[in-house]
Scaffold this active site. Structure first.
Site, PDB file in Angstrom:
ATOM      1  N   ASP A   1       0.876  -1.183   0.000  1.00 28.88           N
ATOM      2  CA  ASP A   1       0.000   0.000   0.000  1.00 28.88           C
ATOM      3  C   ASP A   1       0.904   1.221   0.000  1.00 28.88           C
ATOM      4  O   ASP A   1       2.102   1.132   0.283  1.00 28.88           O
ATOM      5  CB  ASP A   1      -0.892   0.002   1.258  1.00 28.88           C
ATOM      6  CG  ASP A   1      -1.777   1.243   1.359  1.00 28.88           C
ATOM      7  OD1 ASP A   1      -2.337   1.650   0.324  1.00 28.88           O
ATOM      8  OD2 ASP A   1      -1.912   1.806   2.462  1.00 28.88           O
ATOM      9  N   SER A   2       0.298   2.372  -0.264  1.00 31.74           N
ATOM     10  CA  SER A   2       1.050   3.619  -0.222  1.00 31.74           C
ATOM     11  C   SER A   2       1.532   3.929   1.200  1.00 31.74           C
ATOM     12  O   SER A   2       2.466   4.680   1.383  1.00 31.74           O
ATOM     13  CB  SER A   2       0.154   4.756  -0.698  1.00 31.74           C
ATOM     14  OG  SER A   2      -1.007   4.790   0.112  1.00 31.74           O
TER      15      SER A   2
ATOM     16  N   TYR B   1      -0.571   8.489  -2.136  1.00 32.83           N
ATOM     17  CA  TYR B   1      -0.548   8.344  -3.590  1.00 32.83           C
ATOM     18  C   TYR B   1      -1.789   9.025  -4.195  1.00 32.83           C
ATOM     19  O   TYR B   1      -1.768   9.479  -5.325  1.00 32.83           O
ATOM     20  CB  TYR B   1      -0.612   6.869  -4.004  1.00 32.83           C
ATOM     21  CG  TYR B   1       0.633   6.038  -3.822  1.00 32.83           C
ATOM     22  CD1 TYR B   1       1.758   6.515  -3.146  1.00 32.83           C
ATOM     23  CD2 TYR B   1       0.677   4.741  -4.335  1.00 32.83           C
ATOM     24  CE1 TYR B   1       2.881   5.708  -2.985  1.00 32.83           C
ATOM     25  CE2 TYR B   1       1.794   3.943  -4.186  1.00 32.83           C
ATOM     26  CZ  TYR B   1       2.889   4.417  -3.512  1.00 32.83           C
ATOM     27  OH  TYR B   1       3.989   3.609  -3.362  1.00 32.83           O
TER      28      TYR B   1
ATOM     29  N   CYS C   1      -4.579  -1.305  -1.827  1.00 27.96           N
ATOM     30  CA  CYS C   1      -4.672   0.149  -1.976  1.00 27.96           C
ATOM     31  C   CYS C   1      -5.668   0.432  -3.094  1.00 27.96           C
ATOM     32  O   CYS C   1      -5.463  -0.023  -4.232  1.00 27.96           O
ATOM     33  CB  CYS C   1      -3.283   0.684  -2.330  1.00 27.96           C
ATOM     34  SG  CYS C   1      -3.239   2.451  -2.676  1.00 27.96           S
TER      35      CYS C   1
ATOM     36  N   THR D   1      -6.182   3.170  -4.564  1.00 26.96           N
ATOM     37  CA  THR D   1      -5.580   4.062  -5.555  1.00 26.96           C
ATOM     38  C   THR D   1      -4.742   3.272  -6.564  1.00 26.96           C
ATOM     39  O   THR D   1      -4.873   3.447  -7.776  1.00 26.96           O
ATOM     40  CB  THR D   1      -4.698   5.106  -4.825  1.00 26.96           C
ATOM     41  OG1 THR D   1      -5.490   5.743  -3.826  1.00 26.96           O
ATOM     42  CG2 THR D   1      -4.136   6.122  -5.781  1.00 26.96           C
TER      43      THR D   1
ATOM     44  N   GLU E   1      -4.284   8.460   9.417  1.00 29.05           N
ATOM     45  CA  GLU E   1      -2.860   8.279   9.735  1.00 29.05           C
ATOM     46  C   GLU E   1      -2.475   9.049  11.000  1.00 29.05           C
ATOM     47  O   GLU E   1      -1.447   8.777  11.608  1.00 29.05           O
ATOM     48  CB  GLU E   1      -1.967   8.645   8.531  1.00 29.05           C
ATOM     49  CG  GLU E   1      -2.187   7.709   7.325  1.00 29.05           C
ATOM     50  CD  GLU E   1      -0.980   6.876   6.911  1.00 29.05           C
ATOM     51  OE1 GLU E   1       0.141   7.207   7.296  1.00 29.05           O
ATOM     52  OE2 GLU E   1      -1.184   5.871   6.188  1.00 29.05           O
TER      53      GLU E   1
ATOM     54  N   CYS F   1     -11.087   2.848  -0.116  1.00 26.70           N
ATOM     55  CA  CYS F   1      -9.686   3.116   0.217  1.00 26.70           C
ATOM     56  C   CYS F   1      -9.404   2.308   1.467  1.00 26.70           C
ATOM     57  O   CYS F   1     -10.232   2.282   2.396  1.00 26.70           O
ATOM     58  CB  CYS F   1      -9.511   4.608   0.483  1.00 26.70           C
ATOM     59  SG  CYS F   1      -7.983   5.055   1.315  1.00 26.70           S
ATOM     60  N   THR F   2      -8.255   1.650   1.509  1.00 21.01           N
ATOM     61  CA  THR F   2      -7.999   0.722   2.614  1.00 21.01           C
ATOM     62  C   THR F   2      -7.736   1.413   3.956  1.00 21.01           C
ATOM     63  O   THR F   2      -7.623   0.752   4.983  1.00 21.01           O
ATOM     64  CB  THR F   2      -6.839  -0.234   2.262  1.00 21.01           C
ATOM     65  OG1 THR F   2      -5.734   0.550   1.785  1.00 21.01           O
ATOM     66  CG2 THR F   2      -7.263  -1.238   1.214  1.00 21.01           C
ATOM     67  N   HIS F   3      -7.663   2.737   3.934  1.00 21.03           N
ATOM     68  CA  HIS F   3      -7.593   3.454   5.217  1.00 21.03           C
ATOM     69  C   HIS F   3      -8.975   3.579   5.871  1.00 21.03           C
ATOM     70  O   HIS F   3      -9.091   3.728   7.073  1.00 21.03           O
ATOM     71  CB  HIS F   3      -7.061   4.878   5.021  1.00 21.03           C
ATOM     72  CG  HIS F   3      -5.576   4.972   4.869  1.00 21.03           C
ATOM     73  ND1 HIS F   3      -4.913   4.595   3.726  1.00 21.03           N
ATOM     74  CD2 HIS F   3      -4.622   5.407   5.730  1.00 21.03           C
ATOM     75  CE1 HIS F   3      -3.622   4.812   3.875  1.00 21.03           C
ATOM     76  NE2 HIS F   3      -3.413   5.308   5.096  1.00 21.03           N
TER      77      HIS F   3
HETATM   78  N1  DGL Z   1      -4.731   3.297   1.129  1.00 15.89           N
HETATM   79  C1  DGL Z   1      -4.792   4.085  -0.074  1.00 15.89           C
HETATM   80  C2  DGL Z   1      -5.979   3.629  -0.909  1.00 15.89           C
HETATM   81  O1  DGL Z   1      -6.536   2.575  -0.611  1.00 15.89           O
HETATM   82  C3  DGL Z   1      -4.952   5.564   0.154  1.00 15.89           C
HETATM   83  C4  DGL Z   1      -3.771   6.324   0.610  1.00 15.89           C
HETATM   84  C5  DGL Z   1      -3.166   7.229  -0.386  1.00 15.89           C
HETATM   85  O2  DGL Z   1      -3.765   8.202  -0.870  1.00 15.89           O
HETATM   86  O3  DGL Z   1      -2.036   6.966  -0.676  1.00 15.89           O
HETATM   87  O4  DGL Z   1      -6.366   4.282  -1.838  1.00 15.89           O
END
Ligand code: DGL
Length: 271
Positions: free
Chosen positions: A10-11, A42, A73, A75, A152, A186-188
């Site tokens: 992931d990013s 990202y 991720c 993205t 984060e 988004c995985t966050h």
């Molecule tokens: N975890 C990333 C996703 O699932 C988002 C974080 C990022 O923008 O890098 O898109």
């Protein structure tokens, strides 16, 4: 049977929500995780930059002799071309497919919401797949660029004075559209599940991309005869591109009961 580890990336740390689910469904498998903590986010970058970073992340994991790659991720999953993924030496999955399939299965009123980073929403990846699966779906998509930094920074507790208005800002339109299913694209975002769930109401099904992709990955490993044959004792090793200290501060939030395991810093630009 294949004893090599599964590679997940992931990013940043959001992909750890997928690692947590993978460890639940595949407790005997070994996992190598790369979080590009030095270059997160990202989602606010352009396509070429995201592609360049993604290729480096994949080269690093391939150098670790992984048997399967998961882009945990939204993205990356929305940007990395399928044609390129099919040429990789090991099977690859993103998180968009499993999440869209689950949403298509869950919706009753065919009104589906999608939230993600700016790059994910701009790519139209979830919407395109949802339209194939549910041709008359009404899709409301919204980029939520502040959610990643809020997560984060650990601002995920219900009632948080910064996250609460951000949720109202981004999700009001989605809620007003009457969706009965919302993809947390988004995985966050699964870390905001309680707050988002409270805001959207009990009748809205929230889809966690890491969770559904972990379940599909377990089935894929079985089909491809790539499991290691163990049902316990799986390990996880973590690599990051910024200082491991940040990882240590946040790993419990993201990994819960699976926190722990060695963390190493690497120079991702060399891959
Ligand atoms: N975890 C990333 C996703 O699932 C988002 C974080 C990022 O923008 O890098 O898109």
């Amino acid at each position: 049977m294949d004893t090599r580890p599964i590679g997940v990336f992931d990013s940043g740390l959001g992909g750890l929500t997928a690692v947590r689910q993978l460890r639940r469904v595949l407790p005997g498998e070994d996992i190598i995780y790369f979080g590009d903590t030095g270059r997160v986010p990202y989602g606010s970058r352009g396509r070429q930059t995201i592609l360049q970073y993604t290729r480096q992340d994949i080269r690093f994991l391939l150098s670790q002799n992984v048997k399967f790659l998961m882009a945990a991720c939204g993205t990356v999953s929305s940007t990395y071309p399928t044609a390129e993924a099919t040429r990789l030496p090991v099977p690859y999955t993103g998180v968009v497919g499993a999440a869209a399939r689950k949403a298509a299965e869950a919706t009753r009123n065919r009104r589906i919401g999608v939230i993600g980073t700016a790059a994910t929403i701009r790519s139209g990846s979830y919407a395109a797949l949802l339209r194939e699966l549910v041709p008359d779906a009404v899709i409301t998509a919204r980029a939520c660029p502040l959610f990643v930094p809020l997560v984060e920074n650990g601002r995920v507790e219900p009632g948080d004075p910064i996250t609460t208005p951000a949720i109202d800002l981004y999700l009001r339109e989605v809620r007003d559209a009457g969706v009965d299913t919302l993809i947390l694209g988004c995985t966050h975002y699964p870390l905001l599940k309680r707050m988002i769930g409270d805001y959207m109401g009990d009748d809205v099904t929230l889809i966690d991309p890491g969770k559904v992709t972990a379940i599909e990955t377990a089935a894929a490993l079985e089909d491809l005869k790539l499991t290691n044959g163990r049902s316990t004792g799986g390990t996880a090793r973590y690599f990051v591109s910024d200082t491991p200290e940040t990882f240590a501060e946040l790993e419990t939030l993201f990994l819960g009961e699976y926190a722990g395991g060695p963390v190493e810093q690497i120079a991702i630009e060399n891959y």
